[in-house]
Design a protein around this motif. Sequence first.
Motif, PDB file in Angstrom:
ATOM      1  N   UNK A   1       0.840  -1.208   0.000  1.00 44.44           N
ATOM      2  CA  UNK A   1       0.000   0.000   0.000  1.00 44.44           C
ATOM      3  C   UNK A   1       0.872   1.255   0.000  1.00 44.44           C
ATOM      4  N   UNK A   2       1.906   1.260   0.832  1.00 46.02           N
ATOM      5  CA  UNK A   2       2.819   2.412   0.865  1.00 46.02           C
ATOM      6  C   UNK A   2       3.546   2.548  -0.467  1.00 46.02           C
ATOM      7  N   UNK A   3       3.931   1.422  -1.051  1.00 44.45           N
ATOM      8  CA  UNK A   3       4.602   1.444  -2.355  1.00 44.45           C
ATOM      9  C   UNK A   3       3.693   2.032  -3.426  1.00 44.45           C
ATOM     10  N   UNK A   4       2.439   1.648  -3.435  1.00 41.64           N
ATOM     11  CA  UNK A   4       1.505   2.172  -4.433  1.00 41.64           C
ATOM     12  C   UNK A   4       1.423   3.695  -4.341  1.00 41.64           C
ATOM     13  N   UNK A   5       1.315   4.215  -3.133  1.00 47.78           N
ATOM     14  CA  UNK A   5       1.232   5.667  -2.955  1.00 47.78           C
ATOM     15  C   UNK A   5       2.536   6.350  -3.362  1.00 47.78           C
ATOM     16  N   UNK A   6       3.667   5.782  -2.967  1.00 48.51           N
ATOM     17  CA  UNK A   6       4.960   6.373  -3.327  1.00 48.51           C
ATOM     18  C   UNK A   6       5.156   6.354  -4.842  1.00 48.51           C
ATOM     19  N   UNK A   7       4.772   5.248  -5.480  1.00 49.77           N
ATOM     20  CA  UNK A   7       4.929   5.141  -6.924  1.00 49.77           C
ATOM     21  C   UNK A   7       4.061   6.156  -7.665  1.00 49.77           C
ATOM     22  N   UNK A   8       2.829   6.362  -7.194  1.00 52.18           N
ATOM     23  CA  UNK A   8       1.963   7.369  -7.825  1.00 52.18           C
ATOM     24  C   UNK A   8       2.638   8.743  -7.823  1.00 52.18           C
ATOM     25  N   UNK A   9       3.278   9.088  -6.715  1.00 50.48           N
ATOM     26  CA  UNK A   9       3.952  10.378  -6.622  1.00 50.48           C
ATOM     27  C   UNK A   9       5.211  10.388  -7.482  1.00 50.48           C
ATOM     28  N   UNK A  10       6.010   9.333  -7.405  1.00 53.35           N
ATOM     29  CA  UNK A  10       7.265   9.286  -8.146  1.00 53.35           C
ATOM     30  C   UNK A  10       7.035   9.313  -9.661  1.00 53.35           C
ATOM     31  N   UNK A  11       6.095   8.524 -10.134  1.00 57.14           N
ATOM     32  CA  UNK A  11       5.892   8.381 -11.575  1.00 57.14           C
ATOM     33  C   UNK A  11       4.988   9.445 -12.183  1.00 57.14           C
ATOM     34  N   UNK A  12       3.975   9.876 -11.425  1.00 55.52           N
ATOM     35  CA  UNK A  12       2.962  10.750 -12.003  1.00 55.52           C
ATOM     36  C   UNK A  12       2.801  12.086 -11.293  1.00 55.52           C
ATOM     37  N   UNK A  13       3.527  12.279 -10.182  1.00 56.31           N
ATOM     38  CA  UNK A  13       3.398  13.524  -9.435  1.00 56.31           C
ATOM     39  C   UNK A  13       2.077  13.634  -8.699  1.00 56.31           C
ATOM     40  N   UNK A  14       1.418  12.511  -8.467  1.00 53.24           N
ATOM     41  CA  UNK A  14       0.142  12.500  -7.757  1.00 53.24           C
ATOM     42  C   UNK A  14       0.390  12.013  -6.329  1.00 53.24           C
ATOM     43  N   UNK A  15       0.250  12.928  -5.385  1.00 56.83           N
ATOM     44  CA  UNK A  15       0.507  12.613  -3.983  1.00 56.83           C
ATOM     45  C   UNK A  15      -0.814  12.247  -3.313  1.00 56.83           C
TER      46      UNK A  15
END
Length: 149
Positions: free
Chosen positions: A116-130
């Motif tokens: 779950x934490x990875x999914x949120x971090x990846x959204x921010x890293x890849x798409x800039x969506x925090x």
Amino acid sequence: MPDRTPGVPVRLDPRGPRFAAVLTTLVLLLVLATGSGVLLAAQAVVFALGAILGLRWSPYGWLYRRLVRPRLGPPQELEDERPPRFAQAVGLGFAVVGVAGYLSGATWLGIAASAAALAAAFLNAAFGYCLGCELYLLAVRSRARLSHG
């Protein structure tokens, strides 16, 4: 300690939290690949420092300021630190649950919380969506509606 004027939000370069999300994504991938509760605990410390002291004082914020920021042009705009700081607190919550899972033998819980934490971090890293930032803004809007309604 952070330089703060009471009542004035800290403003930061929005590229810093995204850089931190890239590092967090890599760490969490490694956690899932190895099942290391100790590595997840180290990431929890990073989350805690960002949530409690502020993003400038987290290890990833320090790396950004020292190694990355000097090689970039100035940011086009600054953003309020409160939403990404809240996101760090949310990440801390998931990391603590994950550490408890890995270290207690409930590996499924460690995997689920880390994922779950990875999914949120990846959204921010890849798409800039925090995702945590959006949760913060939703909470602020809800509180405003409740106090006026």
